[in-house]
Design an enzyme around this catalytic site. Structure first.
Site, PDB file in Angstrom:
ATOM      1  CD  GLU A   1      50.386  34.647  41.456  1.00 42.51           C
ATOM      2  OE1 GLU A   1      49.542  34.414  40.565  1.00 42.51           O
ATOM      3  OE2 GLU A   1      50.446  35.734  42.062  1.00 42.51           O
TER       4      GLU A   1
ATOM      5  CE  LYS B   1      46.501  33.857  42.862  1.00 40.30           C
ATOM      6  NZ  LYS B   1      45.894  35.200  42.997  1.00 40.30           N
TER       7      LYS B   1
END
Length: 295
Positions: free
Chosen positions: A176, A213
């Protein structure tokens, strides 16, 4: 790696619920839920309250595999029980929802326009316990605030280096590298980051499985090249400070990109609501995020 869970994450219709608020974000999450800081007097009480909130969400009849593919847990949540079952087992055995674990320890100070992750000194212990607790994958966050090529490369390098260690435990890491939605050069940041990610993907074996993400991009379908890489199980989107409506509208314009929302998922929920009111609000949120994820 659980092959059934891998199939759900790769081909299922739905989104990932982010229930991984940590020590720094928990007070804000509780305040949004209607529990102010003067209602608890210790960290232990604070985490008990947020576990009650998460348990209420997980056990809600609105929280089902029909719309939700996976859920990201905080470390304490992984080690806590829901109806006498460890949370990950409850999610998968009772709900058919794939469990993930947040493993980072927060962000370092801003340098070169980015905040890399702080060191994770007990990572091996956490990953070993995650395997014992039947966790499928992990998640770790860093943040990009400026279009600085040196900083963005450092972010991506760190994500991949730790991610490959996680792969060694048989877990699927969610990388992420978030781009701050308020960054004045957000689109340029996304361009630099995507180039760095593609470069790193080409350096690893095609048998590796990982996820990303990412902030919803300024250019629609910008992350399609990542989705088509054989190493990438799924690309999911964070809400990043957008309201649920804003995030849903932006998400729906990106084919194949699914949600992994935290604040946007819990928006409108309150500890003061009756179970019926709570389930109705949560059900409405889940339905709207699901529709945006499959658009």
């Amino acid at each position: 790696m659980n092959k059934k869970q891998l199939e759900v994450m790769k081909n299922g219709k739905g989104f990932i619920a982010a229930l991984d608020q940590s020590g720094g974000s928990t007070p804000k999450a509780l305040a949004a839920y209607g529990i102010e800081s003067n209602e608890y007097s210790s960290e232990a009480q604070m985490f008990d309250l947020v576990h009650q909130m998460r348990t209420r969400i997980i056990k809600s009849p609105a929280f089902t595999k029909d719309h939700i593919l996976g859920a990201i847990l905080f470390e304490r949540t992984m080690d806590s029980l829901v109806d006498d079952m460890y949370t990950a087992d409850f999610l998968w055995d009772r709900k058919g929802i794939v469990p993930f674990l947040k493993v980072d320890k927060g962000l370092a100070e801003l340098q070169d326009g980015v905040q890399v992750m702080k060191p994770i000194p007990n990572l091996d212990d956490v990953l070993s316990r995650a395997v014992k607790r039947n966790i499928f994958g992990t998640k770790m966050r860093s943040v990009i605030k400026e279009a600085n090529e040196t900083g963005i490369k450092r972010i991506v390098d760190q994500q991949f280096e730790i991610g490959m260690k996680i792969v060694g435990y048989g877990l699927v890491p969610i990388l992420e590298p978030e781009v701050d939605i308020h960054c004045p050069e957000k689109k340029r940041c996304e361009q630099i980051m995507r180039e760095e990610i593609i470069s790193r993907l080409r350096q690893i074996d095609e048998t590796v499985r990982l996820m990303f993400k990412l902030t919803i991009p300024d250019e629609n379908n910008f992350y399609a090249p990542l989705m088509h890489d054989p190493r990438v199980v799924r690309v999911v989107a964070l809400s990043g400070g957008y309201t649920r409506n804003e995030a849903n509208n932006k998400l729906a314009q990106n084919s194949g990109l699914i949600a992994s929302f935290s604040r946007a998922l819990a928006e409108g929920l309150s500890a003061r609501q009756s179970d019926q009111e709570f389930d109705t609000v949560l059900g409405s949120s889940i339905a709207s995020i699901y529709e945006a994820s499959i658009a």
